[in-house]
Design an enzyme around this catalytic site. Structure first.
Site, PDB file in Angstrom:
ATOM      1  N   CYS A 137       0.850  -1.187  -0.211  1.00  0.00           N
ATOM      2  CA  CYS A 137      -0.065  -0.215  -0.004  1.00  0.00           C
ATOM      3  C   CYS A 137       1.009   1.233  -0.017  1.00  0.00           C
ATOM      4  CB  CYS A 137      -0.913  -0.151   1.344  1.00  0.00           C
ATOM      5  SG  CYS A 137      -1.958   1.514   1.584  1.00  0.00           S
TER       6      CYS A 137
ATOM      7  N   CYS B 285       1.412   4.386   4.046  1.00  0.00           N
ATOM      8  CA  CYS B 285       2.111   4.687   5.150  1.00  0.00           C
ATOM      9  C   CYS B 285       3.754   4.243   4.520  1.00  0.00           C
ATOM     10  CB  CYS B 285       1.936   3.501   6.336  1.00  0.00           C
ATOM     11  SG  CYS B 285       0.422   3.975   7.238  1.00  0.00           S
TER      12      CYS B 285
ATOM     13  N   TYR C  86      -4.569  32.207   5.066  1.00  0.00           N
ATOM     14  CA  TYR C  86      -4.754  30.790   4.474  1.00  0.00           C
ATOM     15  C   TYR C  86      -5.791  30.097   5.753  1.00  0.00           C
ATOM     16  CZ  TYR C  86      -0.563  31.933   1.952  1.00  0.00           C
ATOM     17  OH  TYR C  86       0.358  32.621   1.028  1.00  0.00           O
TER      18      TYR C  86
ATOM     19  N   GLU D 185      -9.130  33.276   2.797  1.00  0.00           N
ATOM     20  CA  GLU D 185      -9.059  31.897   2.235  1.00  0.00           C
ATOM     21  C   GLU D 185      -9.521  32.023   0.743  1.00  0.00           C
ATOM     22  OE1 GLU D 185      -8.166  28.668   2.973  1.00  0.00           O
ATOM     23  OE2 GLU D 185      -9.254  28.079   0.921  1.00  0.00           O
TER      24      GLU D 185
ATOM     25  N   ASP E 114      -0.880  30.004   7.844  1.00  0.00           N
ATOM     26  CA  ASP E 114      -0.815  28.246   7.601  1.00  0.00           C
ATOM     27  C   ASP E 114      -1.059  27.913   6.191  1.00  0.00           C
ATOM     28  OD1 ASP E 114      -1.370  25.747   7.779  1.00  0.00           O
ATOM     29  OD2 ASP E 114      -3.209  25.796   9.086  1.00  0.00           O
TER      30      ASP E 114
ATOM     31  N   CYS F  30       3.249  22.633   6.766  1.00  0.00           N
ATOM     32  CA  CYS F  30       3.571  21.415   6.555  1.00  0.00           C
ATOM     33  C   CYS F  30       4.537  21.016   5.870  1.00  0.00           C
ATOM     34  CB  CYS F  30       2.155  20.830   5.940  1.00  0.00           C
ATOM     35  SG  CYS F  30       1.522  21.861   4.410  1.00  0.00           S
TER      36      CYS F  30
HETATM   37  N1  SAH Z   1      -5.771  26.911   8.761  1.00  0.00           N
HETATM   38  C1  SAH Z   1      -6.455  26.043   8.009  1.00  0.00           C
HETATM   39  C2  SAH Z   1      -6.002  25.425   6.624  1.00  0.00           C
HETATM   40  C3  SAH Z   1      -4.909  25.492   6.281  1.00  0.00           C
HETATM   41  S1  SAH Z   1      -4.308  24.562   4.846  1.00  0.00           S
HETATM   42  C4  SAH Z   1      -6.604  24.848   9.000  1.00  0.00           C
HETATM   43  O1  SAH Z   1      -5.844  24.525   9.916  1.00  0.00           O
HETATM   44  O2  SAH Z   1      -7.676  24.174   8.938  1.00  0.00           O
HETATM   45  C5  SAH Z   1      -3.948  25.729   3.618  1.00  0.00           C
HETATM   46  C6  SAH Z   1      -5.231  26.654   3.121  1.00  0.00           C
HETATM   47  O3  SAH Z   1      -4.815  27.558   2.275  1.00  0.00           O
HETATM   48  C7  SAH Z   1      -6.355  25.833   2.299  1.00  0.00           C
HETATM   49  O4  SAH Z   1      -7.504  25.957   2.945  1.00  0.00           O
HETATM   50  C8  SAH Z   1      -6.072  26.294   0.860  1.00  0.00           C
HETATM   51  O5  SAH Z   1      -7.362  26.481   0.287  1.00  0.00           O
HETATM   52  C9  SAH Z   1      -5.770  27.888   1.185  1.00  0.00           C
HETATM   53  N2  SAH Z   1      -4.902  28.589   0.212  1.00  0.00           N
HETATM   54  C10 SAH Z   1      -4.226  28.328  -0.907  1.00  0.00           C
HETATM   55  N3  SAH Z   1      -3.615  29.112  -1.584  1.00  0.00           N
HETATM   56  C11 SAH Z   1      -4.106  30.088  -0.906  1.00  0.00           C
HETATM   57  C12 SAH Z   1      -4.325  31.604  -1.391  1.00  0.00           C
HETATM   58  N4  SAH Z   1      -3.066  31.949  -2.181  1.00  0.00           N
HETATM   59  N5  SAH Z   1      -4.811  32.526  -0.609  1.00  0.00           N
HETATM   60  C13 SAH Z   1      -5.510  32.079   0.548  1.00  0.00           C
HETATM   61  N6  SAH Z   1      -5.728  30.997   0.755  1.00  0.00           N
HETATM   62  C14 SAH Z   1      -5.026  30.057   0.143  1.00  0.00           C
END
Ligand code: SAH
Length: 462
Positions: free
Chosen positions: A84, A87, A318, A339, A387, A414
């Site tokens: 798989c 993981c 984000y 977002e 984020d 991440c």
């Molecule tokens: N902080 C949130 C999500 C983080 S993931 C949580 O913890 O749940 C990163 C996010 O950035 C995603 O939702 C994605 O749609 C958004 N994203 C990606 N590119 C972006 C941009 N240029 N401007 C604003 N948001 C963006």
């Protein structure tokens, strides 16, 4: 000077000692300085390796036999682990997984940020690093006249015959097996990618780990779902805590799992879950963290680094469905979230209402465009939280942040490489990176999440 020829040849079997691990978790061994990357090899081990690819400066091998096993080698508890693709780290002890992730973050700080002096804390791991995922989406197939539900084999679309996934919430596993069994009995056919025929494409299950609500989504090729009333009754009988049974129709020939049309077969079209004292409403298509209990650890750290006293204006860039924003809002004067996905912003607004939070507003747009606009409107936040996705922050956003001069920046990431790259830009713009806290959100896989605190240097702010 011409480079020496690689010291190994394709298909040759050699003895190799592993010295290191890559960020993907592959063992690294060297022959006359020439590195070979070998999946499932562990540092300290010697092994027989078959050379499978030879490039100019490095090659790849396949582990044939371990001669001397590391004390960190463990028997993978999952019996389809080596087939798989889900993981990558089940063959190593959890302690080694956490060490590997810690080193990955430290290496990235050094290599991409020249920030070797910044403290990187030990990774916050899970007490029990199994059964943590709250969502499963599993393809359905027909093999030897039987209905099968299993993940795709590595680099293929062949469904693995499996009966459990050990990183999934146990209820998700049992629900998949229940639906599979009932569907087989009712004569529901599996979707065939090849000829675009058949009924059931995927089974998706989401569990609210803190509420015990369950949602089942049956993804079908057409509206047709033979024996659907029986299916609903049996699911309800087996799982009294099911709150939502939904059919999603995806009639396209595509790898995208969910289609546009969703019909409620029984119950609601959403379930609830909580992270800390915030409640979230989750629909079939909503983004929601897959390991909410580790997410709580991450957000608690983010909140600690934001160091809010209740008077601050905060930007959450984000922001997704506003998970972090809502956490921050309880402790700040006002939170602005931005977002790019409109549905996520709709969810963020819904979730704010659900929690009676009225000091958080959410905007749809690209953070790199909205931030400079906020700057031009005179918005001067005390704290900014970002984020971003794996590729990191857009440069325009970083520059807008530098001009806004917040007291503190909290960077949730991440991807340690892009994190370190962006920290370097913020450092050069007048911020000091105080510390980095990695959190293991995805045990048994090679992903690592980090939260970082930066503060405005005295001289930059004056
Ligand atoms: N902080 C949130 C999500 C983080 S993931 C949580 O913890 O749940 C990163 C996010 O950035 C995603 O939702 C994605 O749609 C958004 N994203 C990606 N590119 C972006 C941009 N240029 N401007 C604003 N948001 C963006």
């Amino acid at each position: 000077m011409a480079k020496a020829k690689p010291p190994v040849q394709k298909n040759e079997t050699i003895d190799l000692s592993f010295e290191d691990l890559t960020h993907e978790g592959n063992g690294v061994g060297k022959i006359d300085g020439y590195p070979l990357f070998v999946p499932y090899g562990l540092p300290g081990e010697t092994a027989q390796v078959k050379v499978v690819k030879v490039k100019k400066n490095f090659g790849f091998g396949r582990l044939v036999k371990v001669n001397e096993a590391s004390s960190d080698r463990v028997e993978p508890p999952c019996n389809v682990y080596y087939k798989c693709g889900g993981c990558q780290l089940q063959h190593m002890s959890y302690a080694m997984q956490l060490d590997m992730k810690h080193k990955q973050v430290k290496d990235a700080m050094h290599k991409f940020g020249h920030l070797s002096h910044v403290p990187v804390h030990p990774v916050i791991g899970m007490d029990d690093p199994w059964r943590y995922r709250n969502k499963i989406q599993i393809p359905v197939d027909e093999q030897n006249g039987q209905l099968k539900a299993g993940f795709y084999q590595k680099r293929s679309h062949k469904v693995i015959d499996m009966d459990t996934c050990l990183i999934q919430d146990e209820q998700n596993d049992r629900m998949v097996e229940t639906v599979r069994r009932i569907a087989e009995r009712l004569g529901i056919s599996a979707y065939h990618e090849g000829n675009h025929r058949g009924d059931l494409r995927h089974i998706m299950v989401r569990t609210g780990q803190n509420t015990n609500d369950i949602m089942v989504v049956l993804i079908t090729r057409t509206d047709k779902l033979p024996g659907k009333d029986k299916l609903i009754d049996e699911i309800k009988d087996t799982f009294p805590n099911v709150k939502s049974i939904v059919q999603n129709v995806n009639s396209e020939q595509t790898n995208v799992i969910l289609g546009d049309k969703t019909t409620v077969l029984w119950g609601d079209d959403y379930i609830y879950d909580t992270i800390g004292d915030i409640k979230f409403m989750i629909s079939p298509k909503s983004f929601y963290q897959v390991n909410p209990n580790q997410t709580k650890q991450l957000y608690d750290k983010a909140l600690e680094y934001a160091d809010l006293r209740g008077r601050e204006t905060v930007i959450d860039a984000y922001c997704g469905i506003g998970t972090i924003s809502l956490f921050l809002a309880e402790n700040a004067k006002h939170v602005y979230g931005v977002e790019v996905v409109p549905d996520a912003v709709t969810d963020a607004k819904k979730n704010a209402k659900l929690n009676n939070i009225d000091n958080a507003e959410f905007y749809v747009g690209q953070a790199e465009k909205i931030m400079p606009w906020w700057l031009s409107q005179g918005l001067r936040p005390d704290v900014i939280v970002v984020d971003p996705p794996r590729k990191g922050c857009d440069e325009n956003l970083l520059h807008a942040m530098l001009e806004m001069q917040p007291e503190r920046i909290v960077y949730v990431s991440c991807n340690p490489s892009t994190l370190a790259r962006d920290l370097r830009i913020l450092e050069d713009g007048g911020y000091e990176t105080k510390e980095v806290q990695p959190v293991d959100m995805f045990p048994q896989t090679n992903h690592v999440e980090c939260v970082t605190q930066l503060v405005l240097k005295e001289e930059a702010g004056s």
